[in-house]
Design an enzyme around this catalytic site. Structure first.
Site, PDB file in Angstrom:
ATOM      1  N   LYS A  11      70.108  14.367  68.494  1.00 17.41           N
ATOM      2  CA  LYS A  11      69.419  15.228  69.435  1.00 17.41           C
ATOM      3  C   LYS A  11      69.571  16.671  68.940  1.00 17.41           C
ATOM      4  O   LYS A  11      68.402  17.377  68.960  1.00 17.41           O
ATOM      5  CB  LYS A  11      70.025  15.195  70.740  1.00 17.41           C
ATOM      6  CG  LYS A  11      70.208  13.965  71.443  1.00 17.41           C
ATOM      7  CD  LYS A  11      70.891  14.097  73.105  1.00 17.41           C
ATOM      8  CE  LYS A  11      72.260  14.545  72.985  1.00 17.41           C
ATOM      9  NZ  LYS A  11      73.382  13.463  72.472  1.00 17.41           N
ATOM     10  N   ARG A  86      73.621  15.093  82.164  1.00 14.95           N
ATOM     11  CA  ARG A  86      74.503  14.148  81.401  1.00 14.95           C
ATOM     12  C   ARG A  86      75.122  13.349  82.536  1.00 14.95           C
ATOM     13  O   ARG A  86      75.562  12.248  82.460  1.00 14.95           O
ATOM     14  CB  ARG A  86      75.658  14.801  80.818  1.00 14.95           C
ATOM     15  CG  ARG A  86      75.568  14.394  79.362  1.00 14.95           C
ATOM     16  CD  ARG A  86      76.691  14.850  78.695  1.00 14.95           C
ATOM     17  NE  ARG A  86      77.247  14.780  77.359  1.00 14.95           N
ATOM     18  CZ  ARG A  86      76.778  15.451  76.315  1.00 14.95           C
ATOM     19  NH1 ARG A  86      76.068  16.421  76.434  1.00 14.95           N
ATOM     20  NH2 ARG A  86      77.470  14.990  75.142  1.00 14.95           N
ATOM     21  N   ARG A 125      79.246  14.022  59.806  1.00 10.17           N
ATOM     22  CA  ARG A 125      78.409  15.091  60.128  1.00 10.17           C
ATOM     23  C   ARG A 125      79.196  16.674  60.155  1.00 10.17           C
ATOM     24  O   ARG A 125      80.323  16.413  60.511  1.00 10.17           O
ATOM     25  CB  ARG A 125      77.529  15.163  61.328  1.00 10.17           C
ATOM     26  CG  ARG A 125      78.209  15.165  62.504  1.00 10.17           C
ATOM     27  CD  ARG A 125      77.509  15.011  63.837  1.00 10.17           C
ATOM     28  NE  ARG A 125      78.045  15.310  65.003  1.00 10.17           N
ATOM     29  CZ  ARG A 125      77.375  15.303  66.345  1.00 10.17           C
ATOM     30  NH1 ARG A 125      76.226  15.197  66.373  1.00 10.17           N
ATOM     31  NH2 ARG A 125      78.043  15.315  67.425  1.00 10.17           N
ATOM     32  N   ARG A 159      83.280  19.330  63.856  1.00  7.05           N
ATOM     33  CA  ARG A 159      83.656  19.098  65.180  1.00  7.05           C
ATOM     34  C   ARG A 159      84.949  18.169  65.431  1.00  7.05           C
ATOM     35  O   ARG A 159      85.022  17.287  64.776  1.00  7.05           O
ATOM     36  CB  ARG A 159      82.538  18.462  65.989  1.00  7.05           C
ATOM     37  CG  ARG A 159      81.637  19.397  66.437  1.00  7.05           C
ATOM     38  CD  ARG A 159      80.156  19.048  67.096  1.00  7.05           C
ATOM     39  NE  ARG A 159      80.522  18.361  68.163  1.00  7.05           N
ATOM     40  CZ  ARG A 159      79.831  17.657  69.103  1.00  7.05           C
ATOM     41  NH1 ARG A 159      78.428  18.067  69.004  1.00  7.05           N
ATOM     42  NH2 ARG A 159      80.132  16.953  70.118  1.00  7.05           N
ATOM     43  N   ARG A 170      83.560   9.052  74.146  1.00  7.51           N
ATOM     44  CA  ARG A 170      82.102   9.548  74.333  1.00  7.51           C
ATOM     45  C   ARG A 170      81.013   8.562  74.742  1.00  7.51           C
ATOM     46  O   ARG A 170      80.163   8.815  75.432  1.00  7.51           O
ATOM     47  CB  ARG A 170      81.711  10.462  73.121  1.00  7.51           C
ATOM     48  CG  ARG A 170      82.675  11.886  73.301  1.00  7.51           C
ATOM     49  CD  ARG A 170      82.549  12.722  71.788  1.00  7.51           C
ATOM     50  NE  ARG A 170      81.102  13.039  71.674  1.00  7.51           N
ATOM     51  CZ  ARG A 170      80.722  13.463  70.382  1.00  7.51           C
ATOM     52  NH1 ARG A 170      81.498  13.151  69.388  1.00  7.51           N
ATOM     53  NH2 ARG A 170      79.781  13.955  70.025  1.00  7.51           N
TER      54      ARG A 170
END
Ligand code: AMP
Length: 214
Positions: A11, A86, A125, A159, A170
């Site tokens: 996203k 969400r 990432r 992160r 998550r």
């Protein structure tokens, strides 16, 4: 427009491209919360523990945060909501918010990805600590190792919630609380699904077609 999909669907990456190509403003609730955590605000302190557990921050906090951010974008050509809504309560609140602010929703894009790929995507990432440009160890490293392609900065950050245990939580939060909003948008006839498993450019071409289509 809204961009929906599980963590690791791409996203943020696709939003960056949409911002560059169409001059839209990206409003990412995750980014806003990370900024609150960094600033040490009361909201940040509440959010940190919840985010590190891979759970969702309470709806009322998120809804008021996004509402005031939307109000600050009156000059924008358009806004992309990344990571919001969400939950069904957030989706319903967004509807009310948009009608109160006389705004419309043009596109709801769902990025479909295979869950097995998610852990691999998330674990590699990182982003530029200065400009926030996103990278991946395997799929999209900077052209010159250790140097941001966009701003030349040499410090990067990862992160704290991109670890396997938090990623699993998550994904559970996505399945249980976020996926149920898909029928909400499907019933309104605005949901468009995109195969998020292709390369970054292929995925972006599909989204571009949707946005350019009106
Ligand atoms: P993201 O950057 O979108 O992956 O969000 C990171 C974390 O911030 C999530 O795992 C949640 O803990 C929190 N968060 C972000 N957006 C929302 C939202 N719309 N509702 C509740 N929690 C959120």
């Amino acid at each position: 427009m809204i961009i929906l999909g599980p963590p690791g669907a791409g996203k943020g990456t696709q939003c960056e491209r949409l911002v560059e190509t169409f001059g839209l403003v990206q409003l990412s609730t995750g980014e806003m919360l990370r900024a609150e955590v960094k600033s040490g605000s009361e909201l940040g302190q509440t959010a940190k523990e919840i985010m590190d557990a891979g759970e969702l921050v309470p709806d009322d906090l998120i809804i008021s945060m996004i509402s005031s951010q939307i109000d600050q974008q009156s000059e924008a050509k358009g806004v992309i909501l990344d990571g919001f809504p969400r939950t069904t309560a957030q989706a319903e609140a967004l509807d009310v918010m948009l009608s109160e602010k006389s705004l419309s929703m043009d596109h709801v894009v769902q990025l479909e990805v295979d869950e097995d790929a998610i852990v691999e995507r998330l674990s590699g990432r990182f982003s530029c600590a200065n400009c926030g440009a996103g990278y991946h160890d395997t799929f999209s490293p900077p052209a010159e190792e250790g140097k941001c392609d966009k701003c030349g900065h040499t410090e990067f950050s990862r992160r704290s919630d991109d670890n396997p245990e938090t990623v699993r939580s998550r994904l559970v939060a996505y399945r249980e609380q976020t996926a149920p909003i898909l029928p909400f948008y499907q019933d309104k006839g605005v949901l468009q699904s995109v195969d998020g498993m292709g390369g970054m450019e292929e995925v972006f071409d599909q989204i571009k077609e949707i946005v350019a289509g009106g």
